[in-house]
Scaffold this active site. Structure first.
Site, PDB file in Angstrom:
ATOM      1  CB  SER A 131      33.790  42.771  35.547  1.00 45.92           C
ATOM      2  OG  SER A 131      33.257  43.602  34.558  1.00 45.92           O
ATOM      3  CG  ASP A 132      38.942  43.223  32.195  1.00 44.57           C
ATOM      4  OD1 ASP A 132      39.863  44.027  32.368  1.00 44.57           O
ATOM      5  OD2 ASP A 132      38.971  42.041  32.569  1.00 44.57           O
ATOM      6  CB  THR A 133      33.420  47.332  33.007  1.00 46.51           C
ATOM      7  OG1 THR A 133      32.890  46.010  32.973  1.00 46.51           O
ATOM      8  CG2 THR A 133      32.335  48.305  32.602  1.00 46.51           C
ATOM      9  CB  VAL A 134      36.058  51.668  30.326  1.00 44.50           C
ATOM     10  CG1 VAL A 134      37.314  50.877  30.007  1.00 44.50           C
ATOM     11  CG2 VAL A 134      35.123  51.707  29.126  1.00 44.50           C
ATOM     12  CB  SER A 193      31.181  46.351  29.983  1.00 42.08           C
ATOM     13  OG  SER A 193      31.646  45.142  30.537  1.00 42.08           O
TER      14      SER A 193
END
Length: 532
Positions: free
Chosen positions: A346-349, A366
């Protein structure tokens, strides 16, 4: 790393060890922590200019859209937990989007798929309505002091005038092609518009100065016209047309109908600390269940409670946790402890902001995977999420794909103690999130670690690729590994960039008596906690 650098925890607990790292950041007037220093400083500037924690959080999130674009952006979703000191309560904002009204499982299976494609030719099937912009605006209007136009200006400046790319973010921008999927750069190369986020034709490397002019113009349009300019103007037409050209169902009416929702947060008590999460459709309930020792059911039950029945109260009850706890034995690994497959990256901030008055905002933004679906809407710089790929195609599953439904989602967290705000924190990283949240809160409550120590500590991940797998940031004592293997676990130690598989967290704690803020940021990432 040799054993002499690993300190044994007190008591009989296994593996929450840590070696001394960076000191925690201390401040009183305000603090911001997130995964990229330029974005953290953006939020701090807003605090110093008179904004509150909510203003700072939205400004930080917008900056991350530019400086960490593989992970987040206006083409994705957001959630927020907000604590206002004068109200002394936690409120939850669901800024996630719904599937298109026409979305259906039959279309997916008729194309020969046994799951919703995350990228590739028919990636549009994975795109639900992007909820971020309306979520930002809703939070600002309800609790902020500044305008959306004001808080977006730093992000616009970075997009138009450029910024240097940091190390871990450069690595994520490139990504890694695997047999199961494409890396970030490869996804962007599939269509001409993807080059808007590859300004030189390839992923930037550490230290490159990047400008994203089409994204800058989009952010300027939103700054001037608010969420209506995104959901009802030319941008919405472009999004819908491009998604349909890529196999999806979105039409302009789907975007025009979008709205965020205020929810009652859910919570559980953990040794005198009340831990808060947004309710489903996010997986935060899994983290609370884990504190009750009942993590296993999240993938089975989490869905959109406005569309299907999700037994939230029952899942969070201590009685139910007891029945799940009885299934766990001390001598051997549980054979099949979860439903589904908690493996997808996953690419999430994550970001958190706390101001000098004690107001706090815990916010997550995200795209799901790196650059989401890989679809970049032409002439906008908008990377569209692929959260819709998390819908089930099983009609008996509560997360079954239906029109107008929110998919399984991401999580954030707050904690209060004796009715006072204590922590705003989160650990991003797909299905690692509830596991990371559990470990961080345990580090602070059970082992007395501060905000930075709790993030520096060794972190483990359970995945279902090899049932019982345990992975760690760095080596546990050899006896710990051997004992876990004897009990049936497969241990895999990670290093280098593999460490990012353990998520990335930020923590800000507040002492209600002194007002002192203590911040920490993930050592496995590029981020920072900054205060004044």
């Amino acid at each position: 790393m040799s054993d002499q650098y690993i300190q044994s925890p007190p008591g009989d607990a296994i593996c929450p060890t840590f070696s001394p790292g960076d000191p925690a950041v201390l401040a009183r007037n305000g603090m911001v922590a997130t995964s990229q220093p330029l974005a953290a400083v953006t939020g701090l500037r807003v605090l110093m200019d008179g904004g509150n924690a909510v203003d700072a959080a939205v400004a930080t999130a917008a900056a991350l859209n530019v400086v960490e674009p593989a992970s987040t952006g206006v083409g994705g979703d957001m959630f927020a937990l907000i604590w206002m000191a004068n109200e002394k309560r936690v409120v939850a904002l669901n800024g996630s989007g719904r599937s298109a009204a026409a979305a259906n499982a039959a279309d997916v299976t008729s194309m020969g798929y046994d799951a919703i494609p995350k990228s590739g030719r028919d990636a549009g099937m994975s795109v639900s309505v992007p909820g971020t912009v309306h979520g930002w605006e809703t939070a600002i209007k309800a609790y902020g002091r500044m305008s959306l136009q004001d808080v977006l200006q730093p992000a616009i400046d970075y997009a138009i005038n450029g910024y240097p790319v940091s190390e871990v973010i450069a690595h994520g921008w490139k990504g890694t092609d695997t047999p199961g999927g494409l890396g970030s750069e490869s996804k962007l190369r599939q269509r001409p518009s993807g080059l808007e986020l590859l300004p030189t034709g390839e992923a930037p490397v550490h230290g490159d100065v990047v400008r994203l002019p089409t994204l800058g113009r989009t952010l300027q349009t939103i700054a001037e016209g608010g969420s209506e300019a995104f959901y009802k103007g030319d941008i919405s037409q472009r999004i819908a047309t491009y998604v349909r050209q890529s196999g999806g169902w979105l039409v302009p009416d789907d975007l025009a109908a979008h709205h965020s929702d205020w929810d009652e947060p859910i919570s559980t008590d953990y040794r005198g600390v009340t831990v808060w999460e947004c309710p489903p459709n996010g997986q935060g309930i899994g983290a609370l269940m884990a504190l009750n020792l009942g993590f296993a059911d999240a993938l089975r039950y989490v869905a959109d409670p406005r569309v299907t029945d999700v037994p939230i109260d029952a899942l969070l009850s201590k009685e139910y946790a007891g029945t799940r706890r009885d299934l766990i034995g001390p001598s051997h690994v549980v054979e099949k402890p979860v439903y589904g497959d908690p493996l997808a990256s996953s690419d999430t901030v994550y970001l958190t902001a706390v101001d000098g008055e004690g107001n706090a905002c815990s916010l997550i933004n995200s795209l799901y995977q790196g650059f989401g679906s890989g679809l970049v809407v032409p002439n906008t710089g908008i990377a569209l999420q692929n959260r819709g790929s998390l819908f089930s195609l099983d009609p008996d599953h509560p997360n079954y794909l239906q029109g107008g439904k929110r998919p399984y989602q991401t999580i954030i967290r707050m904690a209060t103690r004796e009715g006072e705000f204590w922590l705003s924190f989160g650990v991003m990283g797909g299905f690692q999130q509830p596991q990371g949240h559990l470990q961080v809160i345990s580090n602070m409550v059970d082992f007395g670690m501060n905000s930075q120590q709790a993030l520096d500590a060794l972190r483990f991940v359970w995945t279902s690729k090899i049932p019982g797998t345990l992975a760690s940031k760095r080596t546990c004592r050899r006896w710990t590994i051997n004992e876990l293997r004897r009990r049936g676990h497969t241990i895999e130690v990670k290093s280098g960039y593999d460490r990012t598989g353990f998520g990335g967290g930020q923590v800000i704690a507040r002492d209600p008596e002194t007002g002192v803020l203590t911040g920490g940021s993930e050592p496995r990432k590029d981020g920072a906690a900054v205060g004044w």
